[in-house]
Scaffold this motif. Structure first.
Motif, PDB file in Angstrom:
ATOM      1  N   ILE A   1      32.636 -69.968  18.396  1.00 17.90           N
ATOM      2  CA  ILE A   1      32.441 -71.418  18.522  1.00 17.90           C
ATOM      3  C   ILE A   1      32.283 -71.792  19.992  1.00 17.90           C
ATOM      4  CG2 ILE A   1      33.525 -73.681  18.173  1.00 17.90           C
ATOM      5  CD1 ILE A   1      32.440 -72.382  15.576  1.00 17.90           C
ATOM      6  N   THR A   2      33.027 -71.142  20.880  1.00 11.82           N
ATOM      7  CA  THR A   2      32.904 -71.401  22.316  1.00 11.82           C
ATOM      8  C   THR A   2      31.497 -71.055  22.808  1.00 11.82           C
ATOM      9  OG1 THR A   2      35.262 -71.082  22.702  1.00 11.82           O
ATOM     10  CG2 THR A   2      33.811 -70.785  24.598  1.00 11.82           C
ATOM     11  N   VAL A   3      30.959 -69.942  22.365  1.00  8.68           N
ATOM     12  CA  VAL A   3      29.585 -69.562  22.739  1.00  8.68           C
ATOM     13  C   VAL A   3      28.604 -70.608  22.205  1.00  8.68           C
ATOM     14  CG1 VAL A   3      27.756 -67.858  22.364  1.00  8.68           C
ATOM     15  CG2 VAL A   3      30.063 -67.108  22.968  1.00  8.68           C
ATOM     16  N   PHE A   4      28.812 -71.046  20.984  1.00  9.53           N
ATOM     17  CA  PHE A   4      27.953 -72.077  20.398  1.00  9.53           C
ATOM     18  C   PHE A   4      28.007 -73.360  21.234  1.00  9.53           C
ATOM     19  CE2 PHE A   4      27.504 -75.677  17.404  1.00  9.53           C
ATOM     20  CZ  PHE A   4      26.170 -75.487  17.058  1.00  9.53           C
ATOM     21  N   LYS A   5      29.207 -73.772  21.654  1.00 10.60           N
ATOM     22  CA  LYS A   5      29.344 -74.971  22.494  1.00 10.60           C
ATOM     23  C   LYS A   5      28.623 -74.766  23.830  1.00 10.60           C
ATOM     24  CE  LYS A   5      33.891 -76.333  20.748  1.00 10.60           C
ATOM     25  NZ  LYS A   5      35.320 -76.453  21.151  1.00 10.60           N
ATOM     26  N   TYR A   6      28.728 -73.572  24.381  1.00 11.06           N
ATOM     27  CA  TYR A   6      28.033 -73.275  25.635  1.00 11.06           C
ATOM     28  C   TYR A   6      26.524 -73.463  25.467  1.00 11.06           C
ATOM     29  CZ  TYR A   6      25.762 -70.682  29.326  1.00 11.06           C
ATOM     30  OH  TYR A   6      24.931 -70.328  30.350  1.00 11.06           O
ATOM     31  N   VAL A   7      25.987 -72.932  24.393  1.00  8.93           N
ATOM     32  CA  VAL A   7      24.549 -73.082  24.140  1.00  8.93           C
ATOM     33  C   VAL A   7      24.189 -74.561  24.026  1.00  8.93           C
ATOM     34  CG1 VAL A   7      22.695 -72.619  22.478  1.00  8.93           C
ATOM     35  CG2 VAL A   7      24.278 -70.788  23.124  1.00  8.93           C
ATOM     36  N   LEU A   8      25.001 -75.326  23.306  1.00  9.33           N
ATOM     37  CA  LEU A   8      24.743 -76.765  23.193  1.00  9.33           C
ATOM     38  C   LEU A   8      24.764 -77.442  24.567  1.00  9.33           C
ATOM     39  CD1 LEU A   8      26.778 -77.845  20.023  1.00  9.33           C
ATOM     40  CD2 LEU A   8      24.296 -77.602  20.249  1.00  9.33           C
ATOM     41  N   LEU A   9      25.718 -77.049  25.411  1.00  9.67           N
ATOM     42  CA  LEU A   9      25.814 -77.672  26.737  1.00  9.67           C
ATOM     43  C   LEU A   9      24.658 -77.285  27.661  1.00  9.67           C
ATOM     44  CD1 LEU A   9      29.617 -77.723  27.596  1.00  9.67           C
ATOM     45  CD2 LEU A   9      28.066 -79.663  27.339  1.00  9.67           C
ATOM     46  N   GLN A  10      23.891 -76.280  27.289  1.00  8.95           N
ATOM     47  CA  GLN A  10      22.700 -75.944  28.066  1.00  8.95           C
ATOM     48  C   GLN A  10      21.556 -76.913  27.791  1.00  8.95           C
ATOM     49  OE1 GLN A  10      22.713 -73.474  30.562  1.00  8.95           O
ATOM     50  NE2 GLN A  10      24.806 -73.922  29.965  1.00  8.95           N
ATOM     51  N   PHE A  11      21.555 -77.513  26.600  1.00  8.17           N
ATOM     52  CA  PHE A  11      20.433 -78.355  26.198  1.00  8.17           C
ATOM     53  C   PHE A  11      20.784 -79.831  26.033  1.00  8.17           C
ATOM     54  CE2 PHE A  11      19.738 -74.061  24.604  1.00  8.17           C
ATOM     55  CZ  PHE A  11      18.558 -73.757  25.286  1.00  8.17           C
ATOM     56  N   LEU A  12      21.969 -80.138  25.587  1.00  9.85           N
ATOM     57  CA  LEU A  12      22.321 -81.529  25.303  1.00  9.85           C
ATOM     58  C   LEU A  12      22.263 -82.465  26.504  1.00  9.85           C
ATOM     59  CD1 LEU A  12      25.154 -81.342  22.623  1.00  9.85           C
ATOM     60  CD2 LEU A  12      22.872 -82.312  22.378  1.00  9.85           C
ATOM     61  N   PRO A  13      22.661 -82.047  27.703  1.00 10.37           N
ATOM     62  CA  PRO A  13      22.547 -82.996  28.821  1.00 10.37           C
ATOM     63  C   PRO A  13      21.118 -83.530  29.006  1.00 10.37           C
ATOM     64  CG  PRO A  13      24.000 -81.221  29.448  1.00 10.37           C
ATOM     65  CD  PRO A  13      23.379 -80.834  28.110  1.00 10.37           C
ATOM     66  N   LYS A  14      20.130 -82.710  28.747  1.00  7.38           N
ATOM     67  CA  LYS A  14      18.740 -83.171  28.862  1.00  7.38           C
ATOM     68  C   LYS A  14      18.413 -84.212  27.786  1.00  7.38           C
ATOM     69  CE  LYS A  14      17.084 -78.900  30.972  1.00  7.38           C
ATOM     70  NZ  LYS A  14      18.366 -78.294  31.201  1.00  7.38           N
ATOM     71  N   ALA A  15      19.052 -84.094  26.634  1.00  5.19           N
ATOM     72  CA  ALA A  15      18.813 -85.053  25.555  1.00  5.19           C
ATOM     73  C   ALA A  15      19.320 -86.446  25.913  1.00  5.19           C
ATOM     74  CB  ALA A  15      19.479 -84.568  24.264  1.00  5.19           C
TER      75      ALA A  15
ATOM     76  N   GLY B   1      27.693 -86.043  36.416  1.00 10.86           N
ATOM     77  CA  GLY B   1      27.100 -86.185  35.090  1.00 10.86           C
ATOM     78  C   GLY B   1      27.280 -87.538  34.458  1.00 10.86           C
ATOM     79  N   GLY B   2      28.390 -88.211  34.765  1.00 12.37           N
ATOM     80  CA  GLY B   2      28.622 -89.553  34.242  1.00 12.37           C
ATOM     81  C   GLY B   2      28.489 -89.654  32.731  1.00 12.37           C
ATOM     82  N   LEU B   3      27.962 -90.769  32.303  1.00 13.88           N
ATOM     83  CA  LEU B   3      27.800 -91.047  30.870  1.00 13.88           C
ATOM     84  C   LEU B   3      26.953 -90.007  30.145  1.00 13.88           C
ATOM     85  CD1 LEU B   3      28.238 -92.880  28.405  1.00 13.88           C
ATOM     86  CD2 LEU B   3      26.308 -94.261  29.212  1.00 13.88           C
ATOM     87  N   PRO B   4      25.791 -89.588  30.683  1.00 10.11           N
ATOM     88  CA  PRO B   4      24.988 -88.596  29.947  1.00 10.11           C
ATOM     89  C   PRO B   4      25.732 -87.275  29.711  1.00 10.11           C
ATOM     90  CG  PRO B   4      23.666 -89.610  31.661  1.00 10.11           C
ATOM     91  CD  PRO B   4      25.076 -90.080  31.869  1.00 10.11           C
ATOM     92  N   TYR B   5      26.415 -86.766  30.747  1.00  8.69           N
ATOM     93  CA  TYR B   5      27.122 -85.495  30.570  1.00  8.69           C
ATOM     94  C   TYR B   5      28.293 -85.659  29.611  1.00  8.69           C
ATOM     95  CZ  TYR B   5      29.149 -80.955  31.370  1.00  8.69           C
ATOM     96  OH  TYR B   5      29.638 -79.692  31.171  1.00  8.69           O
ATOM     97  N   PHE B   6      28.991 -86.789  29.713  1.00 10.81           N
ATOM     98  CA  PHE B   6      30.110 -87.025  28.805  1.00 10.81           C
ATOM     99  C   PHE B   6      29.630 -87.050  27.357  1.00 10.81           C
ATOM    100  CE2 PHE B   6      32.878 -89.883  26.361  1.00 10.81           C
ATOM    101  CZ  PHE B   6      34.049 -89.157  26.425  1.00 10.81           C
ATOM    102  N   CYS B   7      28.511 -87.718  27.093  1.00 14.68           N
ATOM    103  CA  CYS B   7      27.969 -87.748  25.726  1.00 14.68           C
ATOM    104  C   CYS B   7      27.624 -86.343  25.240  1.00 14.68           C
ATOM    105  CB  CYS B   7      26.737 -88.655  25.657  1.00 14.68           C
ATOM    106  SG  CYS B   7      27.107 -90.402  25.872  1.00 14.68           S
ATOM    107  N   ALA B   8      26.959 -85.567  26.101  1.00 15.24           N
ATOM    108  CA  ALA B   8      26.602 -84.191  25.736  1.00 15.24           C
ATOM    109  C   ALA B   8      27.859 -83.358  25.495  1.00 15.24           C
ATOM    110  CB  ALA B   8      25.756 -83.567  26.841  1.00 15.24           C
ATOM    111  N   TYR B   9      28.824 -83.484  26.369  1.00 11.32           N
ATOM    112  CA  TYR B   9      30.082 -82.740  26.265  1.00 11.32           C
ATOM    113  C   TYR B   9      30.802 -83.074  24.958  1.00 11.32           C
ATOM    114  CZ  TYR B   9      35.010 -81.746  27.333  1.00 11.32           C
ATOM    115  OH  TYR B   9      36.313 -81.326  27.283  1.00 11.32           O
ATOM    116  N   MET B  10      30.932 -84.360  24.669  1.00  6.93           N
ATOM    117  CA  MET B  10      31.668 -84.752  23.464  1.00  6.93           C
ATOM    118  C   MET B  10      30.938 -84.328  22.193  1.00  6.93           C
ATOM    119  SD  MET B  10      34.561 -85.733  24.310  1.00  6.93           S
ATOM    120  CE  MET B  10      35.082 -86.021  22.647  1.00  6.93           C
ATOM    121  N   ILE B  11      29.630 -84.414  22.177  1.00 10.97           N
ATOM    122  CA  ILE B  11      28.887 -83.968  20.991  1.00 10.97           C
ATOM    123  C   ILE B  11      29.063 -82.465  20.808  1.00 10.97           C
ATOM    124  CG2 ILE B  11      26.558 -83.603  20.066  1.00 10.97           C
ATOM    125  CD1 ILE B  11      25.932 -86.458  21.023  1.00 10.97           C
TER     126      ILE B  11
END
Length: 186
Positions: free
Chosen positions: A35-49, A84-94
Motif C-alpha cells: 500500500i505504501t508503494v501504491f501511495k508513492y506511485v499516486l504521489l508521483q502523479f496526483l500533484p499534477k492533477a 505545495g500548499g493546497l494542491p499538494y495537500f489535496c494530492a497527499y490526502m487523496i
C-alpha cells in the motif's frame, strides 16, 4: 518447501499465539508496504492533477519555523505554499485515503481474518487514521521542507511515503490488533 510447511505446522501446534503474531505481523508488513508503494506511485502523479488549484498556504496551525536556513510553516495538517500548499495537500490526502480504503479490507479480511462488527471497526479505523495522519503530517511537513533543499522531488516523495508507511504501520498494527479481533481470539 515441504519441510518448511511441516515445521510451521509443528510450531503452530506448539505455539499458536506466537504463530498467529508471526503470520499476522508478516502479512501486515507485506500488505502495508504494498500500500505504501501504491501511495508513492499516486504521489508521483496526483500533484499534477491539482496544478490548477491556487498554491496558497493550506494548513493548521501554520507556526513559522526555521531549520537549516529554511523557513516554513509547521502544520499538524496541511502544507505552506512554498512546499505545495493546497494542491499538494489535496494530492497527499487523496493518496492516503485511497491507500487506506484498500488497506482496511485487506487488513481486516486477509491479515487479521476478522469477523467483528464492521461499523465499529470502520469507525475505529477512521479515528485512528485521522490521529495518525495528524502525527505523521506534523513530521512530514518538516521532512518536505528540509529534504526539498537537498534532494529532488521524487526522492523526498519516497521519504514521505516511507515515513507515512513506517510510522503508520507500527501504530496501525497495534490498532488493528485491537479493532480486528481474529477468529482465534473468540
Amino acid at each position: 518447501m515441504n519441510r518448511l510447511a511441516k515445521w510451521w505446522q509443528s510450531f503452530d501446534g506448539k505455539h499458536p499465539i506466537a504463530a498467529r503474531w508471526i503470520r499476522e505481523g508478516g502479512l501486515f508488513v507485506i500488505v502495508s508496504n504494498l500500500i505504501t508503494v501504491f501511495k508513492y506511485v499516486l504521489l508521483q502523479f496526483l500533484p499534477k492533477a491539482f496544478a490548477g488549484l491556487p498554491v496558497v498556504d493550506f494548513g493548521w496551525p501554520g507556526i513559522p519555523v526555521t531549520l537549516f536556513g529554511e523557513t516554513f510553516k509547521w502544520n499538524i495538517l496541511g502544507y505552506d505554499a512554498a512546499h505545495g500548499g493546497l494542491p499538494y495537500f489535496c494530492a497527499y490526502m487523496i493518496a492516503m485515503l485511497v491507500g487506506e480504503c484498500l488497506n482496511f479490507p485487506l487488513q481486516r479480511n486477509v491479515v487479521f481474518r476478522s469477523k467483528g462488527n464492521l461499523a465499529k471497526q470502520i469507525g475505529a479505523y477512521f479515528l485512528a487514521f485521522c490521529i495518525i495522519t495528524c502525527i505523521v503530517n506534523s513530521i512530514n511537513c518538516v521532512w518536505v521542507a528540509i529534504a526539498g533543499m537537498f534532494v529532488p522531488d521524487f526522492i523526498y516523495n519516497i521519504g514521505t511515503t516511507v515515513l507515512n508507511g513506517g510510522v503508520s504501520m507500527v501504530i496501525f498494527f497495534f490498532v488493528n490488533k485491537a479493532i480486528f479481533p481474529s477468529e482465534e481470539n473468540k
